[in-house]
Design a protein around this motif. Sequence first.
Motif, PDB file in Angstrom:
ATOM      1  N   VAL A  44       0.844  -1.207   0.000  1.00 19.74           N
ATOM      2  CA  VAL A  44       0.000   0.000   0.000  1.00 19.74           C
ATOM      3  C   VAL A  44       0.875   1.252   0.000  1.00 19.74           C
ATOM      4  O   VAL A  44       0.571   2.224  -0.698  1.00 19.74           O
ATOM      5  CB  VAL A  44      -0.987  -0.015   1.184  1.00 19.74           C
ATOM      6  N   LEU A  47       2.185   1.659  -3.572  1.00 24.98           N
ATOM      7  CA  LEU A  47       1.122   2.150  -4.452  1.00 24.98           C
ATOM      8  C   LEU A  47       0.774   3.609  -4.141  1.00 24.98           C
ATOM      9  O   LEU A  47       0.476   4.386  -5.055  1.00 24.98           O
ATOM     10  CB  LEU A  47      -0.120   1.266  -4.330  1.00 24.98           C
ATOM     11  N   THR A  48       0.849   3.975  -2.858  1.00 26.74           N
ATOM     12  CA  THR A  48       0.606   5.363  -2.466  1.00 26.74           C
ATOM     13  C   THR A  48       1.679   6.279  -3.037  1.00 26.74           C
ATOM     14  O   THR A  48       1.383   7.385  -3.503  1.00 26.74           O
ATOM     15  CB  THR A  48       0.548   5.485  -0.933  1.00 26.74           C
ATOM     16  N   ALA A  51       0.939   6.726  -6.691  1.00 23.24           N
ATOM     17  CA  ALA A  51      -0.193   7.634  -6.861  1.00 23.24           C
ATOM     18  C   ALA A  51       0.203   9.068  -6.531  1.00 23.24           C
ATOM     19  O   ALA A  51      -0.271  10.014  -7.168  1.00 23.24           O
ATOM     20  CB  ALA A  51      -1.357   7.185  -5.975  1.00 23.24           C
ATOM     21  N   SER A  52       1.099   9.243  -5.575  1.00 19.64           N
ATOM     22  CA  SER A  52       1.545  10.589  -5.188  1.00 19.64           C
ATOM     23  C   SER A  52       2.312  11.273  -6.306  1.00 19.64           C
ATOM     24  O   SER A  52       2.206  12.493  -6.488  1.00 19.64           O
ATOM     25  CB  SER A  52       2.401  10.512  -3.927  1.00 19.64           C
ATOM     26  N   VAL A  73      -4.984  10.094  -0.113  1.00 17.18           N
ATOM     27  CA  VAL A  73      -4.438   9.113  -1.042  1.00 17.18           C
ATOM     28  C   VAL A  73      -4.135   7.783  -0.346  1.00 17.18           C
ATOM     29  O   VAL A  73      -4.434   6.720  -0.890  1.00 17.18           O
ATOM     30  CB  VAL A  73      -3.205   9.659  -1.808  1.00 17.18           C
ATOM     31  N   VAL A  77      -6.045   4.328  -1.392  1.00 22.58           N
ATOM     32  CA  VAL A  77      -5.264   3.207  -1.934  1.00 22.58           C
ATOM     33  C   VAL A  77      -5.475   1.957  -1.083  1.00 22.58           C
ATOM     34  O   VAL A  77      -5.661   0.858  -1.615  1.00 22.58           O
ATOM     35  CB  VAL A  77      -3.768   3.577  -2.036  1.00 22.58           C
ATOM     36  N   TYR A  81      -7.106  -1.357  -2.613  1.00 25.81           N
ATOM     37  CA  TYR A  81      -6.240  -2.549  -2.618  1.00 25.81           C
ATOM     38  C   TYR A  81      -6.919  -3.709  -1.882  1.00 25.81           C
ATOM     39  O   TYR A  81      -7.011  -4.820  -2.407  1.00 25.81           O
ATOM     40  CB  TYR A  81      -4.892  -2.210  -1.982  1.00 25.81           C
TER      41      TYR A  81
END
Length: 166
Positions: A44, A47-48, A51-52, A73, A77, A81
């Motif tokens: 996570v 993935l964060t 995304a950031s 965010v 996420v 997830y």
Amino acid sequence: MTASPLYPAAISSGSLVDPLNEPRLYDGVLGRRVLAFCVDFCVVLTLTAIASVFIVMLGFLTFGLAWLLFGGVFPAVAILYSGATLGGDRAATWGMRLTGLTARAWSGERPGFAIAAAHVVLLYLSISFLTPLILIFGLFTRRKQLLHDLALGVLFVDRGTLEGRR
């Protein structure tokens, strides 16, 4: 089996999830859940971070307006997830797959997206307020369930034993 708030009468003694009939389903579940949580938390976070990067680029295009998304965010996420993996076909996050666990509802069915998303929200809330005491709760339940598992009617069992491989 007698009915109580922790063990509803809806679960019959011949049920798939009865620890008295199949204690092997719950062997080592708590320790493996801790390891699975660590793996999933790293996933996570990764993935964060990805995304950031997109939020930063989008922020330049929107003159900083998109940077307001940074506050949500990580929760977004984590929910997506867990909802996609725990609520998916295998009923397990990547960390749970690595440690050989799978999730089931008390009826034996796989949890859906909504239950999986609610599960991660309650997990992070309980960790925030009860760290590390939520793990102690699992030592006192026959199915090694934590408080948020009981609230949602979710069980975590050994996948190999459930599928008859062990």
